[in-house]
Design a protein around this motif. Structure first.
Motif, PDB file in Angstrom:
ATOM      1  N   UNK A 227      45.179  37.654  36.660  1.00 52.36           N
ATOM      2  CA  UNK A 227      46.143  37.619  35.692  1.00 52.36           C
ATOM      3  C   UNK A 227      46.625  36.467  35.390  1.00 52.36           C
ATOM      4  N   UNK A 228      46.867  35.604  36.276  1.00 50.33           N
ATOM      5  CA  UNK A 228      47.548  33.996  36.020  1.00 50.33           C
ATOM      6  C   UNK A 228      46.662  33.073  35.488  1.00 50.33           C
ATOM      7  N   UNK A 229      45.539  33.259  35.669  1.00 53.90           N
ATOM      8  CA  UNK A 229      44.297  32.581  35.474  1.00 53.90           C
ATOM      9  C   UNK A 229      43.806  32.715  33.959  1.00 53.90           C
ATOM     10  N   UNK A 230      44.035  33.840  33.191  1.00 55.32           N
ATOM     11  CA  UNK A 230      43.541  34.124  32.152  1.00 55.32           C
ATOM     12  C   UNK A 230      44.552  34.820  31.105  1.00 55.32           C
ATOM     13  N   UNK A 231      45.780  34.821  31.214  1.00 54.88           N
ATOM     14  CA  UNK A 231      46.767  35.595  30.274  1.00 54.88           C
ATOM     15  C   UNK A 231      46.929  35.114  29.203  1.00 54.88           C
ATOM     16  N   UNK A 232      46.535  33.880  29.128  1.00 57.17           N
ATOM     17  CA  UNK A 232      46.678  33.155  27.823  1.00 57.17           C
ATOM     18  C   UNK A 232      45.526  33.322  27.091  1.00 57.17           C
ATOM     19  N   UNK A 233      44.189  33.928  27.461  1.00 56.95           N
ATOM     20  CA  UNK A 233      42.796  33.827  26.864  1.00 56.95           C
ATOM     21  C   UNK A 233      42.447  35.255  26.536  1.00 56.95           C
ATOM     22  N   UNK A 234      43.302  36.326  27.029  1.00 58.32           N
ATOM     23  CA  UNK A 234      42.683  37.520  26.830  1.00 58.32           C
ATOM     24  C   UNK A 234      41.907  38.182  28.063  1.00 58.32           C
ATOM     25  N   UNK A 235      41.652  37.447  28.855  1.00 54.88           N
ATOM     26  CA  UNK A 235      40.978  37.941  30.164  1.00 54.88           C
ATOM     27  C   UNK A 235      39.655  37.543  30.507  1.00 54.88           C
ATOM     28  N   UNK A 236      39.038  37.263  29.279  1.00 58.65           N
ATOM     29  CA  UNK A 236      37.556  36.980  29.804  1.00 58.65           C
ATOM     30  C   UNK A 236      37.099  35.680  29.999  1.00 58.65           C
ATOM     31  N   UNK A 237      38.063  34.751  30.084  1.00 59.27           N
ATOM     32  CA  UNK A 237      37.938  33.176  30.381  1.00 59.27           C
ATOM     33  C   UNK A 237      38.981  32.655  30.759  1.00 59.27           C
ATOM     34  N   UNK A 238      38.512  32.398  32.282  1.00 58.10           N
ATOM     35  CA  UNK A 238      39.812  31.965  33.226  1.00 58.10           C
ATOM     36  C   UNK A 238      40.176  30.247  32.970  1.00 58.10           C
ATOM     37  N   UNK A 239      41.313  30.113  32.667  1.00 54.37           N
ATOM     38  CA  UNK A 239      41.487  28.492  32.536  1.00 54.37           C
ATOM     39  C   UNK A 239      42.203  27.638  33.436  1.00 54.37           C
ATOM     40  N   UNK A 240      43.257  28.494  33.992  1.00 57.52           N
ATOM     41  CA  UNK A 240      44.643  28.125  34.554  1.00 57.52           C
ATOM     42  C   UNK A 240      44.400  28.382  36.369  1.00 57.52           C
ATOM     43  N   UNK A 241      44.873  27.195  36.797  1.00 61.50           N
ATOM     44  CA  UNK A 241      44.762  27.478  38.303  1.00 61.50           C
ATOM     45  C   UNK A 241      43.657  26.795  38.994  1.00 61.50           C
ATOM     46  N   UNK A 242      43.517  27.143  40.271  1.00 60.19           N
ATOM     47  CA  UNK A 242      42.315  26.500  41.101  1.00 60.19           C
ATOM     48  C   UNK A 242      41.511  27.613  41.664  1.00 60.19           C
ATOM     49  N   UNK A 243      41.264  28.759  41.073  1.00 56.99           N
ATOM     50  CA  UNK A 243      40.609  29.779  41.688  1.00 56.99           C
ATOM     51  C   UNK A 243      40.981  30.527  42.644  1.00 56.99           C
ATOM     52  N   UNK A 244      40.076  31.055  43.433  1.00 55.47           N
ATOM     53  CA  UNK A 244      40.196  32.025  44.630  1.00 55.47           C
ATOM     54  C   UNK A 244      40.344  31.295  46.134  1.00 55.47           C
ATOM     55  N   UNK A 245      39.947  30.067  45.787  1.00 55.34           N
ATOM     56  CA  UNK A 245      40.191  29.162  47.205  1.00 55.34           C
ATOM     57  C   UNK A 245      39.196  29.066  48.191  1.00 55.34           C
ATOM     58  N   UNK A 246      39.567  28.500  49.162  1.00 54.61           N
ATOM     59  CA  UNK A 246      38.510  28.554  50.469  1.00 54.61           C
ATOM     60  C   UNK A 246      38.836  29.752  51.408  1.00 54.61           C
TER      61      UNK A 246
END
Length: 383
Positions: A227-246
């Motif tokens: 939700x936090x990574x793609x709420x500005x794009x409609x969901x099919x393209x993640x743009x924000x943050x650092x991913x799911x991590x180590x």
């Protein structure tokens, strides 16, 4: 004068630590597997080039098909071959870490993500986001707290504050972590921004990033990252943050950061940065240290008491077959049945381990035992 001497001493200590760890003059190398993205290999190359241009204090190695670019490429035939090459490079210490779209972590290892919260633009560490630390929800979240603290320290937060997301089991997790704190483990609880306060956090606290580390189960954490990574794009393209991590576990020895198949170049660029920071600051060693401290403070006793009520009065003992290399993944097993499913294979002299991939629970067996294992699981009703 005393302050000058102190500064000089600190500088020499940093130099000594750098020489000892091998990171003083050497850039870390972070791999990036390029197969598997929903946006194509070009998007992965773009992410790597962005990281090289934006940062430059670490090197990126592409693992995938041969491409025309200025980055080092380790050629792989397909996604499966790419993952084998990734593991080989990590085991040979030719890579310090790697970013990939999917990996079957063993039970006991889960990923610690990082968000940028919308209310204040603050970074929030989310523990955890993929994988499963334990098949028992409360035990898993307790251990997630320790993993989250380790990662927070690796990214430069000396005394991270911890909040517990208000999901099923949160109060039991809070009681257990407070008991661990009383046993001597150094954990600092955050206070919710809501009027009633407390360490159990509301949804509002995610939006503002109230704690440095937010504890939750991995399925909830996975949803939050999406939700936090793609709420500005409609969901099919993640743009924000650092991913799911180590992937972090008590004794886990490979630095593998996860991104989604829907992740775009801007996010993958930051995921590479996140992985490089964790590598430079020895996050896996920090995790091992934190778990040792927690164990000294009584973690195992707390977990044993927690699980005692769930144990049957008579427990069946099944002899584990001789260990084999397990690379064949069998999906479709419910997480609550993983342990019993493994035992059903052990009874047939098939060595197996439970694991968790990005798409759900898996049973891991040797390649040669794959077909037989599937037959046994079908006969016993687990598949």
């Amino acid at each position: 004068m005393d302050s000058t001497k102190k500064i000089i001493a600190e500088v020499f200590n940093e130099i000594a630590e750098g020489i000892e760890s091998g990171t003083f003059s050497k850039k870390v190398k972070i791999g990036l597997t390029t197969f598997g993205s929903e946006h194509g290999i070009e998007e992965m190359i773009k992410a790597a080039e962005m990281a090289k241009s934006k940062y430059g204090d670490f090197d990126v190695v592409l693992i995938g098909p041969k491409v025309d670019c200025d980055l080092e490429v380790v050629e792989a035939e397909d996604a499966e071959d790419g993952h084998k090459k990734m593991v080989e490079l990590l085991e040979k210490k030719q890579l310090d870490g790697c970013v990939t779209q999917h990996f079957d972590f063993p039970i006991g290892v889960s990923t610690v993500g990082k968000l940028v919260t919308p209310a204040l633009g603050k970074e929030l560490i989310l523990a955890t986001t993929t994988g499963t630390t334990s098949t028992n929800r409360v035990e898993g979240m307790i251990k997630n707290a320790i993993s989250g603290i380790a990662v927070a320290k690796a990214v430069g937060i000396k005394e991270p504050t911890v909040g517990i997301l208000n999901v099923d089991g949160a109060r039991a997790v809070e009681r257990s972590l407070m008991e661990l704190q009383h046993g001597g483990y150094d954990i600092k609880f955050a206070e919710s921004l809501r009027a009633d306060g407390g360490a159990v956090m509301r949804g509002n606290d995610i939006l503002t990033g109230t704690p440095d580390v937010m504890i939750c189960d991995s399925l909830t954490g996975n949803l939050m990252v999406k939700i936090f990574s793609s709420f500005t794009t409609g969901g099919n393209y993640e743009t924000l943050g650092y991913g799911y991590g180590p992937g972090i576990g008590e004794n886990y020895d490979k630095l593998i950061n996860i991104v989604s198949r829907a992740s775009g170049a801007p996010l993958i660029c930051e995921a590479l940065r996140y992985c490089a920071t964790c590598a430079k600051n020895h996050v896996l060693i920090k995790a091992s240290t934190e778990f040792k401290l927690a164990n000294t403070a009584g973690l195992n006793n707390i977990i044993d008491k927690l699980l005692a009520k769930d144990k049957p009065s008579v427990s069946e003992k099944v002899e584990i077959p001789t260990k084999k290399v397990v690379t064949f993944a069998i999906p479709g097993i419910d997480i609550l049945d993983l342990d019993d499913a493994c035992k059903s294979l052990w009874r047939e002299d098939i060595y197996s381990e439970s694991g968790m991939g990005c798409t759900g629970p898996v049973i891991l067996v040797n390649e040669q035992d794959g077909d037989k294992a599937i037959e046994v699981l079908k006969k016993t009703g687990y598949k």
